[in-house]
Design an enzyme around this catalytic site. Structure first.
Site, short mmCIF file in Angstrom:
data_model
loop_
_atom_site.label_atom_id
_atom_site.label_comp_id
_atom_site.label_asym_id
_atom_site.label_seq_id
_atom_site.Cartn_x
_atom_site.Cartn_y
_atom_site.Cartn_z
N ASP A 102 0.87 -1.15 0.00
CA ASP A 102 0.00 0.00 0.00
C ASP A 102 0.92 1.23 0.00
OD1 ASP A 102 -2.04 1.70 0.51
OD2 ASP A 102 -2.91 0.51 2.12
N CYS A 357 -9.58 -25.40 13.61
CA CYS A 357 -10.84 -26.14 13.72
C CYS A 357 -10.64 -27.66 13.64
CB CYS A 357 -11.81 -25.69 12.65
SG CYS A 357 -12.41 -24.02 12.96
N HIS A 383 -7.85 -19.28 12.02
CA HIS A 383 -9.23 -19.57 11.63
C HIS A 383 -9.83 -18.45 10.77
CE1 HIS A 383 -13.42 -20.61 11.55
NE2 HIS A 383 -13.65 -19.38 11.97
ZN ZN Z 1 -11.40 -22.80 11.28
#
Ligand code: ZN
Length: 424
Positions: A102, A357, A383
């Site tokens: 950026d 997860c 996650h």
């Molecule tokens: Zn996950």
């Protein structure tokens, strides 16, 4: 289906592979000297050449195709000359894939002029005097040549001009870099928006000139693609003028006038009108060049972006909210610190395939957040980044398979919306 290809020859190209009829949406491939990006794609943000709390190896494993760092932060620390000596951003941070930087325009202005951290969202929720600090408190001053600002680290004075931003970004060496622009808020006056737009256009030519000069001077380095930035706040005529002007902009070299390789869509964007404003710009911008939406990445906004012709996105939101224990699921966003999860011996999202997860429970991550353990941020960030990267991957696959409308309808039916736009 339209097949368009931006000619290669310098290591950078863009090809549209699939584009549904009567839609601005498209799936394509951006090729860079450090590899390809299949689009649409979400580009996770590593502001200071690191995604906070997660190693680049893990970002690769969770499916990130490229990372975006920030020129302003790296200029102040450790210094862009150090990245140059290290062989560029990719080598310095052990990320062998494509990178973006950026320009620093947003940061010198947002940290300096006193914008709220979160620029837009719902314009009704805060008063204009809360958005732009009074003159005395400002850490940045804009003039037609550039921006003088005070470092947020040690208070030292610095000056960014289009030429400085180009030099800094060439030293950092990302594959895709952005022109230096003046970012405004929805609360600046119409008159000021017009002035800022003209300044951004003039700075665009200076960026192209300096970029062309530096590309020649540093011809042994991998080619860097330069994107022009489209501003214009909420005004239809200004957004359209900016898109027309930036698409037509060329460097002042009469022998070889170069154009922008792609475009960054930036500035103050109200969530409610995001789709309309993107359409104004993307109907004008040349179809064969890639378009990046700056700083927007809430799940529901990503669909609006893809619908309206965006190829790549970046946003700090996924990792920033993860560090405060907020996580995304297909049902919406929730907070892992909530006592309800003390005994939740199940994954954060049973449909997610991320490392967190597949190996940890909500109860465990809840415990880490309660205990203020560093690994809480790591597990939640893995996650959230996976969730967003995968969601955009699913959009790409659906565009190719022809069932994008079904994917969108299913997602919108389940996901509880919350606002979110953030740049670092
Ligand atoms: Zn996950």
């Amino acid at each position: 289906m339209r097949i368009n290809a931006l000619p290669s020859g310098n290591g950078f190209s863009f090809e549209i592979n699939h584009a549904p009829e009567n839609s601005l949406a498209r799936a394509g491939t951006i090729s860079t000297p450090h590899g390809d990006v299949a689009t649409p794609a979400f580009i996770p943000v590593g502001t200071k050449a690191t995604v906070k709390s997660v190693l680049p190896e893990t970002m690769k494993e969770l499916g990130a195709q490229a990372l975006l760092a920030n020129a302003y932060h790296l200029y102040l620390q450790p210094g862009s000359d150090i990245l140059d000596e290290a062989g560029g951003l990719s080598r310095f941070m052990n990320w062998p894939g494509p990178t973006f930087t950026d320009s620093g325009g947003f940061q010198v202005l947002s940290l300096g002029v006193g914008f709220k951290k979160v620029l837009a969202m719902d314009a009704q929720t805060f008063r204009s005097d809360e958005v732009v600090a009074g003159n005395k408190e400002r850490l940045a001053h804009v003039d037609d040549d550039g921006v003088t600002f005070k470092s947020h680290i040690d208070g030292s004075m610095h000056r960014f001009t289009p030429e400085v931003s180009m030099r800094v970004q060439h030293q950092i060496g990302a594959d895709i870099i952005f022109a230096f622009d003046e970012c405004t808020t929805l609360h600046n006056t119409r008159k000021y928006q017009e002035k800022a737009l003209e300044r951004t256009r003039a700075w665009g030519i200076r960026c192209l000139d300096e970029h062309q000069k530096l590309t020649l001077e540093r011809s042994e380095k991998p080619y860097q693609a330069l994107y022009g930035v489209i501003q214009g706040a909420q005004y239809e005529d200004l957004r359209k003028k900016a898109a027309t002007d930036m698409a037509a902009l060329r460097s002042s070299d009469p022998e070889n006038p170069i154009a922008f390789d792609g475009f960054g869509l930036g500035g103050a964007l109200d969530k409610k009108t995001l789709g309309t404003i993107l359409t104004w710009m993307n109907e004008i911008l040349p179809e064969e060049k890639p378009r990046h939406l700056l700083g927007i990445g809430a799940p529901e906004d990503l669909f609006v972006g893809v619908d309206n012709g965006i190829d790549t996105f970046d946003c700090v939101l996924a990792s920033r909210i993860a560090r405060t224990s907020a996580v995304y699921t297909m049902e919406g966003r929730f907070n892992l610190s909530n006592a309800a999860y003390r005994r939740a011996f199940e994954p954060i999202d049973s449909e997610c395939d991320c490392y967190t997860c597949t190996h940890y429970t909500k109860a465990y991550v809840h415990h880490l957040f309660r205990g203020k353990e560093i690994n809480a941020a790591t597990l939640a960030t893995i996650h959230n980044e996976r969730f967003i990267v995968r969601l955009v991957d699913q959009m790409r696959a659906a565009l190719i398979a022809g069932d994008y409308p079904e994917l969108k309808a299913e997602f919108m039916g389940r996901y509880k919306h919350l606002s979110g736009q953030a740049r670092d």
